[in-house]
Enzyme design. Structure first.
Site, short mmCIF file in Angstrom:
data_model
loop_
_atom_site.label_atom_id
_atom_site.label_comp_id
_atom_site.label_asym_id
_atom_site.label_seq_id
_atom_site.Cartn_x
_atom_site.Cartn_y
_atom_site.Cartn_z
CD GLU A 1 -3.12 -0.78 2.17
OE1 GLU A 1 -3.46 0.36 2.50
OE2 GLU A 1 -3.56 -1.81 2.71
CG ASP B 1 -6.54 -3.75 7.70
OD1 ASP B 1 -6.55 -3.84 6.45
OD2 ASP B 1 -6.28 -2.69 8.29
#
Length: 703
Positions: free
Chosen positions: A8, A83
C-alpha cells in the site's frame, strides 16, 4: 523474470524490498485504486446493492503502470495491509490487473522485519472473499447512510452538513454528556481530617469514617462542626493495625484502542496523530547501519496475543538488562475480549532488543515518543508484578466520660517493596499510590495536632476527551478502533465539536444535528443498534451472514424514515442562533458576526450578501508579542486549531497555545494557556516565557 509484490505505501515498499532482494520488484498502490465515485450514490439499491466501482481518477496512471509491470512479472503477490480494508484493496487490485482469485497470490506481514517478510511470503493464500464482502458491506452501508441522511440534515439546518453511521453516534455521546453536565445539580458534602502524632512524635493524617451509628455522611457545615468539636475534646487510640502486601500486575500490551487512549493521556497526541506515527513505525524507518526497518507490528488490532518468539525475545532482554527477579515465575498472559478481531498480535516492538535510546537520533520527535510508549508497555507486560507493602490503621476517638459515643478514623499507607514492571512503565498515581505511614502500634496513644473540616461538592461527569470517547465507543461496540481517528477528525473538522484543551464540547451546530437525528432517526444514533450492526459486519467477515440480506433488512426502513421525515418537516428549517459581536463593519456600518469556515472561525458582516466583508476572528486585541497586532484563531488543513498574528504574512508569530485573556505582569504581553501546565508569557525574551523558565522538549529532534 522477477516477481511483483504490491503493497500500500511507498515507505513499506522500500523496507520490504530490502529484505526480498533482487528477485522481486516492490511497488505501492498508495491505498485504494478503485472506489465509489463521490458525486452520486453509486450503489444500485434495486439490484442487490451492486456497487459501481470506478478507478480513482488520480490513480489511472498508477493502474496503467501496475498493469504493465504485472504483465512482465513471473508472479504477482498482493501484500496490502493485513486487515479487512487491506483485503478489499487486494481484491480491487486483482480485478483491475485481471488476476485469478483462485490462485494463492495474497500475502500478509504482521511485522516488517526479515522474519516477518519471510513468514508472509512462504504462506500465500487466496484473497479472503468473506473479508472482502465485510469491507464492501461497510463501505456500501456507510454510503447508504451518508448519502441518505446528509442531504436531509443539510436541507433542514444548513448546507454541506454530513451524518454518518458511526460519527453520528459519537457526536450524540458528546451532546448527551454536555446535557448531563448542564442539568447537574451539585450536592454539598463535608470531610473531616485529623493530623495525629505518634508517641515518637511522627505526624500523619487520618480521615473520619464512622461513629457509633455507622458510616458517616456529612452534608452541611453545622454537622461537620459538631464532629470537629467532639474530636477536639477526644482521646485517640490505635484500635487495629493491618499490614499486607498488594501485588499490581502490568497492563496488557497495546491494542489500537488502548494505544490511542494512552497516547492521548501521556503524549497529548490526537488519535489521527497517533495512527499516522504508528503507520510510519510499522512501515519502516531508516536506521543508521540497518537501513529501513519496521519497528512495530501491525497497528490495527484488537488482540492481546503475543507470539512465542516475541515473548522469548522480550523475556531474554529483561533477564539480561534488569535481572532474573524481574522475570515473573509464571509468564503473563492477557485474555483478548470475546468480540475482538484476533488476526494479528498486539502492538509491540518488532525487535524488542531495539531500545528507544539506541535509535533516538534516527527518529522524529513523534516517532520517538510513540515508539518509547509502545516499547516500554510491551517490556513491562512481560515483567514481574510490582509489590507494595500496605498498612491500614483504624483509630478510635472517644471521651472517657461518654463511653457510648465514639468516632473511628482511618489512615492508609503504602510503600514499594519491589518495583517490578514499574521500573520500565510508570503507572498513574491514582493506580499506584505511595504514601508512607510512620511506625504505628496497636493500642498506641495518639495526640491530636489539628482538625480540618473540608467543604466539597459533587462534580458533574467530565466532558469527553479523545481518550475517554474512544474507550466509550469501544466498550459499547460502536465502530472499529481503526476508524476512531477519522471519526473524531470529521466531527471536529466540520465544527460539530470544538476542543477546549483536551475536552470535546458540542457546538450549537453539532447539538442541532443530534437532536434532529434523535427525533427523526432514533436507530441511527442508538448505541445498541449501531453496535449490533457492527456485530453483523463481523459475521459477514467470518462468513456467517450474507451482506446483501443484511443491507436489505436495513436500507428500506431508513429510506421510509427519510421520506416520512421530509413530509413532516416540509417547509420547516432549524434556525441556529447568530453570534453577533460588537465589531462594526467598516464598509457598511453593520455589526460583524462569528462564522465558521474551513480554516476555523472568522468574522463576517451581518449585511451579507449585500456586504461580503470578512475579518479574522480575534482572540486577543493588540497582544501579539512581535508586532502588537491581534492574535487570531486559525485551523490547519488537517483541522488542528492554532493561533497566529492577524498581520500574517508581515508578522510570523504562531503558537499552538491561545491567549487566556490576561497579560504578563513582567512585560505586558499576552499570557498563553497551554493544553496542560501553567500559563506562560508569549514573549520569548520574557522571564515568564516557558522556554526561559524551563527548557521545553515539545518540538524535539527532526520536527
Amino acid at each position: 523474470m522477477s516477481d511483483l509484490v504490491i503493497v500500500e505505501s511507498p515507505a513499506k515498499a522500500k523496507t520490504i524490498k530490502k529484505y526480498l532482494g533482487s528477485g522481486y520488484e516492490v511497488i505501492a498502490s498508495k491505498g485504494h485504486v478503485r472506489d465509489l465515485p463521490d458525486k452520486t450514490l453509486s450503489v444500485d439499491v434495486k439490484n442487490k446493492y451492486e456497487p459501481n466501482y470506478q478507478i480513482i481518477p488520480e490513480k489511472e496512471a498508477l493502474v496503467k503502470q501496475l498493469k504493465e509491470k504485472a504483465e512482465k512479472s513471473g508472479k504477482v503477490y498482493l501484500a496490502t495491509d493485513p486487515d479487512r480494508e487491506g483485503e478489499g484493496i487486494s481484491w480491487h487490485l486483482a480485478y483491475v490487473l485481471g488476476l485469478d482469485l483462485n490462485q494463492a497470490n495474497r500475502v500478509t506481514f504482521n511485522e516488517i522485519t526479515k522474519s516477518g517478510i519471510q513468514t508472509g511470503m512462504s504462506n500465500p493464500r487466496k484473497v479472503d472473499m468473506d473479508l472482502v464482502n465485510a469491507q464492501q458491506a461497510r463501505r456500501i452501508l456507510d454510503r447508504l447512510v451518508g448519502y441518505t441522511l446528509s442531504p436531509f440534515v443539510s436541507q433542514k439546518i444548513k448546507p454541506r452538513l454530513s451524518a454518518g453511521r458511526v460519527q453520528s453516534v459519537a457526536l450524540r455521546l458528546i451532546v448527551d454528556r454536555e446535557e448531563e453536565i448542564s442539568k447537574f445539580v451539585p450536592e454539598e458534602y463535608w470531610s473531616v481530617e485529623a493530623k495525629l502524632a505518634t508517641e515518637q512524635k511522627k505526624v500523619f493524617k487520618a480521615a473520619l469514617e464512622s461513629d457509633e451509628s455507622g458510616k458517616i455522611k456529612i452534608t452541611n457545615g453545622d454537622d461537620a462542626q459538631r464532629y470537629v468539636d467532639f474530636l477536639n475534646e477526644a482521646q485517640f487510640e490505635v484500635k487495629t493495625v493491618k499490614k499486607g502486601v498488594k501485588s499490581q500486575k502490568a497492563a496488557p500490551p497495546f491494542t489500537t484502542s488502548t494505544l490511542q487512549q494512552e497516547a492521548s493521556k501521556k503524549l497529548n497526541f490526537q488519535a489521527s496523530r497517533t495512527m499516522k506515527t504508528a503507520q510510519e513505525l510499522y512501515e519502516g524507518v531508516e536506521l543508521t547501519g540497518h537501513g529501513s526497518t519496521g519497528l512495530i507490528t501491525y497497528m490495527r488490532t484488537d488482540s492481546l496475543r503475543i507470539s512465542d518468539e516475541a515473548r522469548a525475545a522480550g523475556t531474554e532482554f529483561i533477564r539480561e538488562n534488569y535481572g532474573d527477579k524481574y522475570v515473573p515465575d509464571k509468564p503473563n498472559f492477557y485474555k483478548t475480549k470475546a468480540n475482538a478481531q484476533d488476526g494479528h498480535e498486539a502492538i509491540r516492538p518488532s525487535i524488542p532488543s531495539i531500545t528507544p535510546e539506541s535509535i533516538a537520533d534516527d527518529l522524529t520527535a513523534d516517532q520517538l515518543k510513540l515508539y518509547t510508549l509502545i516499547w516500554r508497555r510491551f517490556i513491562a507486560c512481560l515483567m514481574a508484578p510490582c509489590a507494595m507493602d500496605t498498612v491500614k490503621v483504624e483509630i478510635i476517638a472517644h471521651k472517657p466520660e461518654e463511653s457510648e459515643k465514639f468516632c473511628l478514623l482511618n489512615a492508609t499507607g503504602s510503600t514499594v517493596k519491589f518495583e517490578g514492571f514499574t521500573k520500565v512503565y510508570e503507572l498513574p498515581e491514582d493506580v499506584l499510590t505511595k504514601n508512607a505511614l510512620p511506625e504505628i502500634k496497636q493500642n498506641e496513644k495518639l495526640k491530636l495536632r489539628e482538625i480540618t473540616p473540608g467543604q466539597h461538592f459533587t462534580q458533574p461527569p467530565a466532558r469527553y476527551t479523545e481518550a475517554s470517547l474512544i474507550k466509550e465507543l469501544e466498550e459499547n461496540g460502536v465502530g472499529r478502533p481503526s476508524t476512531y481517528a477519522s471519526i473524531i477528525s470529521t466531527i471536529t473538522g466540520k465544527d460539530y465539536v470544538s476542543r477546549n484543551q483536551k475536552q470535546l464540547i458540542p457546538t450549537e451546530l453539532g447539538t442541532a444535528i443530534t437532536k434532529l437525528l434523535e427525533e427523526k432517526f432514533p436507530k441511527i444514533v442508538n448505541t445498541k443498534f449501531t453496535a449490533q450492526m457492527e456485530s453483523d459486519l463481523d459475521k459477514v467477515g467470518s462468513g456467517e451472514t450474507d451482506y446483501i440480506a443484511m443491507l436489505d433488512e436495513f436500507y428500506p426502513e431508513l429510506k421510509g424514515q427519510v421520506e416520512k421525515a421530509r413530509d413532516e418537516m416540509r417547509g420547516k428549517k432549524i434556525q441556529l442562533s447568530d453570534e453577533i459581536t460588537d465589531e462594526i463593519c467598516e464598509k457598511c456600518g453593520k455589526p460583524m458576526m462569528v462564522r465558521n469556515g474551513r480554516f476555523g472561525r472568522f468574522l463576517g458582516c451581518t449585511g451579507y450578501p449585500a456586504c461580503n466583508n470578512v475579518k479574522p476572528f480575534s482572540i486577543g486585541k493588540g497582544l501579539c508579542p512581535k508586532c502588537g497586532g491581534d492574535i487570531v484563531e486559525k485551523r490547519s488543513r488537517k483541522g488542528a486549531i492554532f493561533f497566529g498574528c492577524s498581520k500574517y504574512p508581515d508578522c510570523d508569530f504562531v503558537s499552538w497555545d491561545g491567549p487566556n485573556g490576561e497579560v504578563c505582569e513582567k512585560c505586558g504581553k499576552a499570557m498563553l494557556a497551554p493544553r496542560n501546565g501553567k500559563p506562560y508569557c508569549s514573549n520569548e525574551d520574557c522571564e515568564n516565557n516557558k522556554h526561559t523558565v524551563r527548557k521545553s522538549g515539545r518540538y524535539g529532534k527532526k520536527g
